[in-house]
Structures are given as structure tokens and as C-alpha cells.
Design an enzyme around this catalytic site. Sequence first.
Site, PDB file in Angstrom:
ATOM      1  N   ASP A  10      27.464  -2.583  12.776  1.00  0.00           N
ATOM      2  CA  ASP A  10      26.362  -2.759  13.722  1.00  0.00           C
ATOM      3  C   ASP A  10      26.745  -3.897  14.657  1.00  0.00           C
ATOM      4  OD1 ASP A  10      23.698  -2.457  14.801  1.00  0.00           O
ATOM      5  OD2 ASP A  10      23.214  -4.347  13.829  1.00  0.00           O
ATOM      6  N   SER A  11      26.000  -4.034  15.741  1.00  0.00           N
ATOM      7  CA  SER A  11      26.235  -5.147  16.657  1.00  0.00           C
ATOM      8  C   SER A  11      25.885  -6.482  16.024  1.00  0.00           C
ATOM      9  CB  SER A  11      25.390  -4.936  17.917  1.00  0.00           C
ATOM     10  OG  SER A  11      24.039  -4.728  17.549  1.00  0.00           O
ATOM     11  N   TYR A  42      24.502  -5.171  21.859  1.00  0.00           N
ATOM     12  CA  TYR A  42      25.206  -4.086  22.531  1.00  0.00           C
ATOM     13  C   TYR A  42      24.258  -3.348  23.498  1.00  0.00           C
ATOM     14  CZ  TYR A  42      29.148  -4.089  19.088  1.00  0.00           C
ATOM     15  OH  TYR A  42      30.243  -4.400  18.307  1.00  0.00           O
ATOM     16  N   CYS A  73      24.465   1.088  14.234  1.00  0.00           N
ATOM     17  CA  CYS A  73      23.924   0.712  15.541  1.00  0.00           C
ATOM     18  C   CYS A  73      23.627   1.968  16.368  1.00  0.00           C
ATOM     19  CB  CYS A  73      24.956  -0.155  16.258  1.00  0.00           C
ATOM     20  SG  CYS A  73      24.444  -0.707  17.888  1.00  0.00           S
ATOM     21  N   THR A  75      22.861   2.102  19.493  1.00  0.00           N
ATOM     22  CA  THR A  75      23.512   2.015  20.797  1.00  0.00           C
ATOM     23  C   THR A  75      24.962   2.472  20.704  1.00  0.00           C
ATOM     24  OG1 THR A  75      22.072   0.153  21.383  1.00  0.00           O
ATOM     25  CG2 THR A  75      24.064   0.452  22.701  1.00  0.00           C
ATOM     26  N   GLU A 158      14.309 -10.571  15.781  1.00  0.00           N
ATOM     27  CA  GLU A 158      15.278 -11.567  15.307  1.00  0.00           C
ATOM     28  C   GLU A 158      14.675 -12.962  15.225  1.00  0.00           C
ATOM     29  OE1 GLU A 158      19.275 -11.373  16.586  1.00  0.00           O
ATOM     30  OE2 GLU A 158      19.403  -9.268  15.999  1.00  0.00           O
ATOM     31  N   CYS A 190      16.369   2.483  17.003  1.00  0.00           N
ATOM     32  CA  CYS A 190      17.057   1.178  17.062  1.00  0.00           C
ATOM     33  C   CYS A 190      16.945   0.537  15.687  1.00  0.00           C
ATOM     34  CB  CYS A 190      16.395   0.295  18.121  1.00  0.00           C
ATOM     35  SG  CYS A 190      17.038  -1.397  18.150  1.00  0.00           S
ATOM     36  N   THR A 191      18.021  -0.137  15.302  1.00  0.00           N
ATOM     37  CA  THR A 191      18.066  -0.747  13.968  1.00  0.00           C
ATOM     38  C   THR A 191      16.887  -1.667  13.652  1.00  0.00           C
ATOM     39  OG1 THR A 191      19.482  -2.389  15.036  1.00  0.00           O
ATOM     40  CG2 THR A 191      20.572  -0.733  13.662  1.00  0.00           C
ATOM     41  N   HIS A 192      16.390  -2.341  14.686  1.00  0.00           N
ATOM     42  CA  HIS A 192      15.375  -3.371  14.445  1.00  0.00           C
ATOM     43  C   HIS A 192      13.951  -2.818  14.323  1.00  0.00           C
ATOM     44  CE1 HIS A 192      18.748  -5.760  15.740  1.00  0.00           C
ATOM     45  NE2 HIS A 192      18.076  -6.886  15.657  1.00  0.00           N
TER      46      HIS A 192
HETATM   47  N1  DGL Z   1      21.779  -2.446  16.831  1.00  0.00           N
HETATM   48  C1  DGL Z   1      21.255  -2.125  18.138  1.00  0.00           C
HETATM   49  C2  DGL Z   1      20.718  -0.692  18.147  1.00  0.00           C
HETATM   50  O1  DGL Z   1      20.391  -0.125  17.129  1.00  0.00           O
HETATM   51  C3  DGL Z   1      20.178  -3.108  18.551  1.00  0.00           C
HETATM   52  C4  DGL Z   1      20.700  -4.493  18.845  1.00  0.00           C
HETATM   53  C5  DGL Z   1      21.633  -4.524  20.047  1.00  0.00           C
HETATM   54  O2  DGL Z   1      21.191  -4.298  21.183  1.00  0.00           O
HETATM   55  O3  DGL Z   1      22.808  -4.738  19.831  1.00  0.00           O
HETATM   56  O4  DGL Z   1      20.652  -0.104  19.195  1.00  0.00           O
END
Ligand code: DGL
Length: 276
Positions: A10-11, A42, A73, A75, A158, A190-192
Site C-alpha cells: 500500500d502507499s 498515491y 492500495c 489507487t 490518519e 479506498c483503504t481508509h
Molecule cells: N491507499 C490509498 C487508496 O486506497 C489511499 C491513500 C493514498 O492516497 O495513498 O487509494
Amino acid sequence: MNALPIGIFDSGVGGLTVLRELRRLLPDEHLVYLGDTARVPYGNKSRATVSRYAEEDVQFLLSRGVKMIVIACNTASAIAAPQLREQFPGLPILGMIGPGSRAARAATRNGRIGVIATAATIGSGAYGTRIRESFAENGAAPAEILAQACPLFVPLVEEGETSSEITRLVAEKYLAPLRGAGIDTLVLGCTHYPLLKEVIAAIMGEGVALVDSGEAAAVETAALLAERGLLRGPQGGPGGAQFYVTDAAARFHAIAESFLGHGVDHLSLAELGAAP
Ligand code: DGL
């Protein structure tokens, strides 16, 4: 081969929501997690940059001897998954977009689906394409797909602002166009975003199913390993997890707690592009 770990990247810290699902579903598997904390986020970077980062992430995980890759991730999945499959033939690579799209198709009753994600994921159009493909496999088409970028969600999560007033206000603004559109399914692309489930559910109302792409990807990871005869199995004791970050290990450690429900042991610094 079966005893080798699953590589997850992941990023940054967000992919831990995916790791959590993998751990729950596949407790016997060894996991190696790479968070590219030096270069996060990312989600607001160009395709070329995300593609390059993703390739380096995979190279690093391969150097740790993984048997498959889960691109946690969204993205990186949206932008780089097809290219990575070409670059690393023979290596099973699972992204978030296919599983999330198939889960959305299975969940919807009225064919009206919303997708929320980073600006880069939404800009790629990947979810729309895969949801349409998934319907087409059953000879159908979605009634409507509505996509909405939610760039402030990642920093809010975060910073630990998962249920505060400021987050609710931001969510109301982002979700307003989706609320009035009659969708019955919303992809958390998205992961978050799984950490904002309660806020999002309260705004969207009971009639809208929330699809967690990480959860869907864990189910598909299990299926893929079973299909290829690559499951580790319970002999040899429970699986473990090794974590790598490219910077700021202390911050990763602190935030990991809210994503995983516990801290992480076995955390090391990774130097991408360098021989391990
Ligand atoms: N991990 C990214 C996603 O799931 C979110 C955080 C980022 O923008 O890097 O898209």
C-alpha cells in the site's frame, strides 16, 4: 511454495485494513506488508508516478520471496494492476478493483451504484469499467454508476478524526450528490474508508449497502490460493506478519493501532530499488 508469504503493499498505513481482513480469513498464511510511507499519498499523483512506485513495491516484495501479491492500495490497483500483471507474468496479482466491483454487482438490487475513492482512482475510471464488465458477464448493465472523489478522507482518518464533527461535515458535502441519486450500494474504494463506515452509513441511511473492497479482496485471495493449490494450511502453526515501511516507522506504528486494533511487531525500514 505453499509456505511462502503473501505480499501486500500500500502507499502507507491504509492497507492494514486489507491485511486485517486477510488475517481474519487466512490465519494460517504468512504475510509480508510494505507501506510506502516515504511517498504516500498515491491518490493525488500522476499515472506515471503511481505506476513506477507500484512496480518498485512489487520488486521489493518479490525480494522477500512472496507467492502472490495483493495490491491493497485502491489507487495503485486502479492505475497499475494491468501493467504489473504484464511485467510480472506467472505471479498471481490481485488488486482491489475487481473484487470491489464484483461485490457491488452482487449487492445491488436496483443497479444504481456509487463509488467513493481518491481523486486518482476516480479519475482512472477503473471502478466504472470493472462494474460494467461484471454486469456484462451476466448479460446485464448497471442502471447508473456515480463516482465521487473524497480527497479529505485520507488525512482525516490518519489524524484519528474518524467520528468527529468536522469529518461528518466533510462527509455530508462529499456524499450529498450520491444521497439524492437513489443508489442502493456504495463502494468504499479506498483503504481508509472502512474506518469511516459509521459516519458514511449514518449519512447514506439504512437502504444503502456499503461494500468494503478490502473485505471482498480477502475473500478472492482465499479463493485464488485454494484454486491454485497454494494455501499454506494449519500444519506448522499460525501464520505471522512482517511489516516494512519506507519512512517514519514511528508514525506507522502509532497509526497502525487504529487500523488493526493492535500495534505491529516486526517492523523494519525498506529501501526500495536497493538490493535487500
Ligand atoms: N491507499 C490509498 C487508496 O486506497 C489511499 C491513500 C493514498 O492516497 O495513498 O487509494
